[in-house]
Scaffold this active site. Structure first.
Site, short mmCIF file in Angstrom:
data_model
loop_
_atom_site.label_atom_id
_atom_site.label_comp_id
_atom_site.label_asym_id
_atom_site.label_seq_id
_atom_site.Cartn_x
_atom_site.Cartn_y
_atom_site.Cartn_z
N ASP A 244 0.84 -1.20 0.00
CA ASP A 244 0.00 0.00 0.00
C ASP A 244 0.88 1.24 0.00
O ASP A 244 1.54 1.55 0.98
CB ASP A 244 -0.86 -0.07 1.27
CG ASP A 244 -1.59 1.22 1.56
OD1 ASP A 244 -2.08 1.83 0.61
OD2 ASP A 244 -1.68 1.60 2.76
N ALA A 246 0.96 5.42 -1.85
CA ALA A 246 0.19 6.38 -2.65
C ALA A 246 0.71 6.43 -4.09
O ALA A 246 -0.06 6.45 -5.04
CB ALA A 246 0.26 7.77 -2.01
N VAL A 295 -5.30 6.99 -8.69
CA VAL A 295 -4.49 8.05 -8.08
C VAL A 295 -5.33 9.32 -8.05
O VAL A 295 -5.64 9.90 -9.09
CB VAL A 295 -3.16 8.28 -8.83
CG1 VAL A 295 -2.41 9.48 -8.25
CG2 VAL A 295 -2.28 7.03 -8.76
N SER A 299 -12.66 9.64 -2.42
CA SER A 299 -13.53 10.73 -1.95
C SER A 299 -12.83 11.65 -0.97
O SER A 299 -13.17 12.82 -0.87
CB SER A 299 -14.78 10.13 -1.29
OG SER A 299 -14.37 9.28 -0.24
N CYS A 301 -9.46 12.07 -0.94
CA CYS A 301 -8.11 12.25 -1.44
C CYS A 301 -7.94 13.63 -2.07
O CYS A 301 -8.80 14.06 -2.85
CB CYS A 301 -7.83 11.17 -2.48
SG CYS A 301 -6.16 11.26 -3.12
N ASP A 334 -9.77 1.36 -7.62
CA ASP A 334 -9.79 1.82 -6.23
C ASP A 334 -10.02 3.33 -6.15
O ASP A 334 -9.18 4.12 -6.57
CB ASP A 334 -8.45 1.46 -5.58
CG ASP A 334 -8.34 1.98 -4.16
OD1 ASP A 334 -9.40 2.28 -3.55
OD2 ASP A 334 -7.21 2.11 -3.65
N GLY A 336 -13.31 6.56 -5.76
CA GLY A 336 -14.24 7.30 -6.60
C GLY A 336 -15.54 6.58 -6.91
O GLY A 336 -16.34 7.10 -7.68
N TYR A 381 -14.80 9.35 8.70
CA TYR A 381 -14.17 8.67 7.57
C TYR A 381 -13.03 9.57 7.11
O TYR A 381 -13.27 10.73 6.77
CB TYR A 381 -15.19 8.45 6.44
CG TYR A 381 -14.59 7.87 5.18
CD1 TYR A 381 -13.93 6.65 5.20
CD2 TYR A 381 -14.64 8.55 3.97
CE1 TYR A 381 -13.37 6.11 4.06
CE2 TYR A 381 -14.08 8.02 2.82
CZ TYR A 381 -13.44 6.80 2.88
OH TYR A 381 -12.87 6.27 1.75
P1 RVP Z 1 -13.46 6.17 -1.89
O1 RVP Z 1 -14.10 4.82 -2.07
O2 RVP Z 1 -13.77 7.10 -3.00
O3 RVP Z 1 -13.76 6.77 -0.56
O4 RVP Z 1 -11.88 5.94 -1.99
C1 RVP Z 1 -11.19 5.07 -1.16
C2 RVP Z 1 -9.73 5.05 -1.59
O5 RVP Z 1 -9.14 6.34 -1.42
C3 RVP Z 1 -8.82 4.15 -0.79
O6 RVP Z 1 -8.96 2.78 -1.08
C4 RVP Z 1 -7.45 4.70 -1.13
O7 RVP Z 1 -6.95 4.22 -2.36
C5 RVP Z 1 -7.73 6.18 -1.30
N1 RVP Z 1 -7.25 6.95 -0.14
C6 RVP Z 1 -7.24 6.62 1.16
N2 RVP Z 1 -6.71 7.64 1.85
C7 RVP Z 1 -6.40 8.57 0.94
C8 RVP Z 1 -5.77 9.86 1.19
O8 RVP Z 1 -5.59 10.26 2.33
N3 RVP Z 1 -5.40 10.56 0.15
N4 RVP Z 1 -6.75 8.15 -0.28
#
Ligand code: RVP
Length: 476
Positions: A244, A246, A295, A299, A301, A334, A336, A381
């Site tokens: 895992d 980024a 990337v 939601s 991120c 993964d 969105g 969340y």
């Molecule tokens: P979502 O389903 O849109 O909430 O996205 C979940 C995904 O966002 C995770 O599986 C991971 O890849 C990503 N994520 C998790 N934390 C962060 C961040 O802090 N940028 N991004």
């Protein structure tokens, strides 16, 4: 310099095709999570500390998906979460938790609470069964008493090899909930519980390993203890590990993949996140069994805002899926996913599974407590690269966070947020899978691979998008 066009879910629709499907039950959502691992619905719960620990992972597996236990725990804690999933829902627990008769009631209560179980087998120094203590024995007992004084001594047992039906009969006949399995010398070999039998019958679609135990995955990082962590997680029974990071198209990620595969050649290994065909190919060449794509799409991120980098999710999935197909390696979309329609589009674009965060956060099964604000219920969340998650990690590592720590040094790529409390994840998965099954039917497909063959996307204008939402009505 060339500009490439990037599209995401709201830019396109799937063109409806002739379908011979008359009922959703004629569709089959079985799919590959990774090279050697299949699951029964295409949903994976995200390895985030507000989404997946053992409760979420167990429920995901019972529904036919899988959960990936997040890595922001000590190695022992994370391995314990894996173990909890493995022990829930298997028909026979192979190494049931036990206690010796000279321990105190207080110790037994602590131990059972820590392992989140309702009873313990009592064994002597030769591992022979001499009793059982359940909640009923412990409830009002003097905490200083010894276990041998409060345990039930006449334990009903069965011999190794007992069938499921025979076990049910014994449990019913004696009105008991736990059936220890012993060999001829009385040594404990396993435990069958009524809860596990019911689970097995109630969840025919569950994703299981060869021993009938729920599937579970766990995440590892790219620094420090990742080999030691991988070893403990695999020992605890993790079916798949997820590297895992980024920016998965990096030397850090590739070398971690190579090192884990070298140390544990049989380990099923996923890595990500990446968002380009080249990223997918490089990870595949490094030895992964599935590639996690996304990337900046999550939601929570803000990578795209902070760094200016990313690829709209649908294009990322399409580009990576082409490479995945060439090498026979599944792709996980993964981030969105906000609706079952988004998930269907990701699958049609070539993903084998969809990893979901925010849709599964805020449920009974996600870690964290329910908060009430202005009369509405929420759960936290948060992005794993958010400031709050970073503070959480720091205080976990050092036991405290000092006011001298310069939090301004931390460049967050995620935000902390709240999502409405949603009840159980089982209901959400029903909606998600129901929507995807209908989506398959609209594409004239019975299976996900068939949909990937048949799918035709149409790009839409803003007006097309507006028309796709409820419009010109007042929503109730
Ligand atoms: P979502 O389903 O849109 O909430 O996205 C979940 C995904 O966002 C995770 O599986 C991971 O890849 C990503 N994520 C998790 N934390 C962060 C961040 O802090 N940028 N991004």
């Amino acid at each position: 310099m060339e500009f490439k066009e990037g599209l995401t879910f709201d830019d396109v629709l799937l063109v409806p095709k002739y379908s011979d499907i008359t009922s959703r039950s004629q569709t089959d959502l079985t799919t590959k999570l990774s090279r050697n691992l299949s699951i029964n619905i295409p949903f994976v719960s995200a390895n985030m500390d507000t989404v997946t620990e053992s409760m979420m992972a167990g429920t995901m597996a019972r529904a036919g998906g899988i959960g990936i236990i997040h890595r922001f725990l000590t190695i022992k804690e994370q391995a314990n979460e894996v173990l909890k999933v493995k022990r829930s829902g298997s028909v026979m627990i192979e190494n049931p938790y036990s206690i010796s008769p000279d321990k105190s009631v207080a110790e037994a209560i602590d131990y059972a609470e820590d392992k989140e179980i309702s009873g313990l087998l009592v064994i002597d120094s030769n591992s022979k069964l001499i009793g059982i203590v359940t909640e009923r024995d412990l409830l009002f007992a003097n905490k200083a008493n010894k276990i041998q004084d409060v345990m039930t001594k006449d334990v009903v047992t069965a011999k190794l090899g007992v069938t499921l039906d025979e076990s049910k009969e014994i449990l019913h006949k004696h009105r008991i909930e736990k059936l220890p399995i012993v060999d001829d010398s009385g040594t404990v070999k396993g435990l069958i519980t009524s809860k596990d039998i019911t689970n097995n019958a109630d969840f025919p679609n569950a994703s299981k390993d060869k021993k009938g135990r729920p599937l579970v995955g766990a995440a590892v990082g790219v620094k420090g203890d990742f080999l030691e962590r991988s070893e403990s997680l695999l020992e605890a029974g993790a079916d798949v590990l997820v590297v895992d990071i980024a920016h998965g198209h990096s030397e850090n990620a590739m070398s971690t993949v190579r090192n884990i595969k070298k140390a544990f050649p049989d380990c099923e290994l996923i890595a990500g996140n990446i968002a380009t065909a080249q990223g997918a190919e490089d990870l595949i060449k490094a030895g992964v069994d599935a590639v996690k794509v996304g990337v900046g799409s999550g939601s929570i991120c803000i990578t795209r805002v902070i760094t200016g980098s990313g690829v709209p999710q649908l294009t990322a999935v399409m580009d990576c899926a082409k490479v995945g197909k060439d090498y026979g390696i599944p792709i996980i979309s993964d981030g969105g996913t906000r609706t079952s329609g988004d998930a269907t589009k990701a699958l049609a674009a070539g993903a084998s599974t969809v990893m979901v965060g925010s849709m599964l956060g805020g449920t009974d099964e996600s870690p964290g407590t329910v908060l009430t604000k202005n009369g509405k219920r929420f759960k936290v969340y948060r992005g794993m690269a958010s400031l709050a998650a970073s503070i959480g990690r720091k205080s976990k590592e050092s036991g405290t966070i000092s006011l001298d720590d310069d939090l301004n040094d931390y460049v967050a790529e995620g935000v902390e947020a709240m999502v409405p409390y949603k009840g159980t994840v089982t209901d959400i998965l029903k909606q998600l899978t129901g929507g995807v099954r209908s989506g398959l039917s609209y594409c004239g497909a019975h299976t996900i691979p068939q949909m990937q063959e048949n799918a035709e996307f149409i790009k839409m204008s803003r007006a097309g998008f507006a028309e796709s939402q409820p419009h010109d009505v007042s929503l109730m």
